[in-house]
Structure formats: structure tokens, C-alpha cells
Design an enzyme around this catalytic site. Sequence first.
Site, mmCIF file in Angstrom:
data_model
loop_
_atom_site.group_PDB
_atom_site.id
_atom_site.type_symbol
_atom_site.label_atom_id
_atom_site.label_comp_id
_atom_site.label_asym_id
_atom_site.label_seq_id
_atom_site.Cartn_x
_atom_site.Cartn_y
_atom_site.Cartn_z
ATOM 1 N N ASN A 82 0.808 -1.213 0.000
ATOM 2 C CA ASN A 82 0.000 0.000 0.000
ATOM 3 C C ASN A 82 0.843 1.267 0.000
ATOM 4 O O ASN A 82 0.316 2.355 -0.237
ATOM 5 C CB ASN A 82 -0.953 0.004 1.195
ATOM 6 C CG ASN A 82 -2.067 -1.020 1.041
ATOM 7 O OD1 ASN A 82 -2.328 -1.504 -0.058
ATOM 8 N ND2 ASN A 82 -2.718 -1.352 2.141
ATOM 9 N N CYS B 43 -10.331 -5.256 -5.473
ATOM 10 C CA CYS B 43 -11.148 -6.082 -4.582
ATOM 11 C C CYS B 43 -12.603 -5.626 -4.602
ATOM 12 O O CYS B 43 -12.889 -4.435 -4.565
ATOM 13 C CB CYS B 43 -10.626 -6.002 -3.145
ATOM 14 S SG CYS B 43 -9.239 -7.081 -2.808
ATOM 15 N N PRO C 35 -16.254 4.491 -4.139
ATOM 16 C CA PRO C 35 -16.284 5.390 -5.294
ATOM 17 C C PRO C 35 -15.049 6.267 -5.371
ATOM 18 O O PRO C 35 -14.349 6.489 -4.388
ATOM 19 C CB PRO C 35 -17.544 6.234 -5.036
ATOM 20 C CG PRO C 35 -17.705 6.217 -3.546
ATOM 21 C CD PRO C 35 -17.234 4.860 -3.105
ATOM 22 N N ASP D 280 -15.321 9.399 -6.247
ATOM 23 C CA ASP D 280 -15.846 10.765 -6.211
ATOM 24 C C ASP D 280 -14.922 11.727 -5.476
ATOM 25 O O ASP D 280 -14.720 12.871 -5.910
ATOM 26 C CB ASP D 280 -17.223 10.792 -5.535
ATOM 27 C CG ASP D 280 -18.253 9.944 -6.259
ATOM 28 O OD1 ASP D 280 -17.862 9.193 -7.164
ATOM 29 O OD2 ASP D 280 -19.437 10.032 -5.912
ATOM 30 N N ILE E 236 -15.266 1.173 7.875
ATOM 31 C CA ILE E 236 -14.577 1.753 6.719
ATOM 32 C C ILE E 236 -15.244 1.343 5.411
ATOM 33 O O ILE E 236 -15.562 2.183 4.572
ATOM 34 C CB ILE E 236 -13.094 1.336 6.704
ATOM 35 C CG1 ILE E 236 -12.423 1.674 8.050
ATOM 36 C CG2 ILE E 236 -12.370 2.024 5.549
ATOM 37 C CD1 ILE E 236 -12.434 3.138 8.406
#
Length: 429
Positions: free
Chosen positions: A23, A126, A132, A134, A338
Site C-alpha cells: 500500500n 477487490c 467510489p 468521487d 470503513i
Amino acid sequence: MDRIHITGGTPLNGTIPISGAKNAALPLMIASLLTGETLELINVPRLADIAALTRILGNHGVDHMVVGKRPGQTAETGQTVRLTASNVIDTTAPYELVSTMRASFWVIAPLLARFGEAKVSLPGGCAIGTRPVDLLIMALEKLGAEIEIDGGYVVAKTKNGLRGAEITFPTVTVGGTHVALMAAALAYGTTVIDNAAREPEVVDLAECLSKMGARIEGAGTSRIVVEGVARLGGARHEVLPDRIETGTYAMAVAMTGGDVSLVNTRTELLASALDVLASTGTEITALPDGIRVRRNGGGISPADVTTDPFPGFPTDLQAQFMALMTLAKGQSRIRETIFENRFMHVQELARLGARIRLDGDLAVVEGVERLKGAPVMATDLRASVSLVIGALAAEGETQINRVYHLDRGFEALEAKLGRCGARIERVRA
């Protein structure tokens, strides 16, 4: 399709070297698009997602060279790569590449910031909720980008370059913070990012960008200030250790028993998760280059957790912790705040004998005396490794199918566990 066979019931003992964080490596690799000079990254894990991003960057014209490995890592881990984007030939990221991995959408930021245009397919990755883009688009629009959605692509342009702005995210977003940082680094003027993600991977990106010449203050806090510069240069940077891999192996030791040193990692990356793990009866000891995890007898105590942005309990360890709690002596409650739909591992853990009840974003786990091996199927990256943890502690053999999910995020998993005594084997299709 490959499968993993695990015969459980063996405590883990030995040493596991922790890989560089996927990550962190992904946005660092993408940041190479911000400069025509070479970015050298040390301790890049060998993973399917890294390979996928390498193909995407290559599509843009980025030259990729593997030049060695990090000292102390094994032969199958820890590569050093050099990325040079001196001859970018295309600012379009096509569907067939971006659809394989969600984070690849982030290339929109450096392409737009450096070249004034980008056309990037809406992402894949995943299947855990909608996730999204956005907020990422909002951040770029705040910086002056003109954006439209056309045929499944996000088309972004800027007439006279990006310009500094105040960006306030309504919710904490790691991807949005990554995108805002990369775009703001080459924007004219000052950008203030409020409600920024505080994750270590964000700090790692900011440190690398600073080495490249960016002017960034406040990374690791909820307010980051970026003074845009005209150009960025090359740099040499080491990817930080993978805190999710660290926590995963720590929970595997807690569940199976044993004594394992996790090296090439840092306790501060996982403070909250290690505190929770200690409350279950697992002994956690800091080492100069990592942590020692021990559980030599005694039951697993139940514990309640709620996933939160850093420094809270990581959502990427929720599935692994649930696996651990299936053998706890009592009830535990796990709340996922989350992502929606991140309990897909529950029905597969139930095949091993787990007792888990779902109520919206809450999972109530009733600990059982033992798990028993069974055929199971991985549904996403973190869910797949929770099945590995459960299988290591289960009686008999477990067959895990669709393990390509594991290959996206865990480097040399079978080798690392096997060297600590796990009876684990990959069966090639």
C-alpha cells in the site's frame, strides 16, 4: 487455478522478514510519473499488484528496471526497482489494465499535473463495497481540473496547469490524500488538505515526494500543506515495512501458538492493533528491528474492535482478527466502519466451524473450542489470508481455492510460514 493446502495444528516458531508495504509501494511507483528523472525504490515487494502496476506504467512509457534486493531479505523478496518516466508516450490508462487493480486509477494525478491531461478508466480491484472515486475527482476539480465521465473513463484536462486550493475531504480517504498530494506537488501556489489521511503510507509518499523536491508539511496529521514547485527530480527511497503483513503474521502466531520474531518492521506502525492483540493474551515484545510475538499456552481472550482510520484498528486486519476470535474463550464484537460488504470471509470461516452472527456492520463472534479443516474459497485479499490463519489452527487439512487473491498482497507467504514450521503447500493448476 492454484490452491493452497494446509494441515493445521502446528505452532509457528522462527523468524519472518516483513516485506515492503504494497500500500506504500503502489503510490510511490505512480509518483515516478511526476518527473523525467529516475526514481529508485528499495524493498518493493514481488506481488501480482506490483506487476500489474508495472504493466500500466509501461503502457505510459515508464522504463522499469530491477537492480537488486534489500539486504536482509530472502531470495524471493525485497526487490529494488528504478522507474524512469522520461519518455511518456500516452496519458490514457485503458480499461483492460486499470480494471485489474483499483489503485492504478491514481495515475490520473501525476499525468494531469505534469502533462495537463489524463484519460483513465474507472477502476477495479477487490470487490468490497462501492469505494467510489468521487472524492479523488473532487480533489482534482478543486485544483482546477476540468473533468467529465465518458464511456467508463474519467477524462481530465487543465488549460493552464493546476492551481493550489483548499481541499477538505468529508471523510478520511487514503486514495484521495495520495491523489491530492501528487497533484498539489506540481500545482501553482499553496494547497491545504484538511481531514487528510494520517496513515503511514501517506507519510511515506510525502517523504518520497520531498526527496524529489516537493515542499510538504504536516504529513501524518489531518492537515497537510503543499507548496507547489515547477518541477520534481529523481530520488532514492526505501518503501516502509508492511504493517498489515506484520499484523497478519502476529495474529497467526497468536492463533496457533509459538514464538516468532517479525523483523524488518516497526511497532509504531501498528500500535493500536498490537495493543488489541496483547489484550487477547499474546505476548508482544519490541525488538531493535521488529517485534517478537509469543503465545505458549493459555487460552485466547476475547476482545472487541472497531475499524477506524489510522491510528485506529486497520480495516485491512479485520478479517484476520476475526479468524483469531473464532477460538477465543467467549464472545467478541467486531464493527466494520470503513467499507461496507467486508464480511465476505464469514461464511468461509463458518465452513471451518466458526460461529459468527452478522448484524449490519457488526459481527458477533462466539468462540469455539476448535476448528476443523474443510475446502474454502478466498473472496478478496484480506479475507483469503484470514482463511490461511484459520487453517493453520484447524484440525486436519484445509484446501483454499482462488488463492490469486493472496498473490496480490502477500509476498512469499508459503515460504515464510513454511520456514516457521507450518505445513503449507501450493498446488499449481
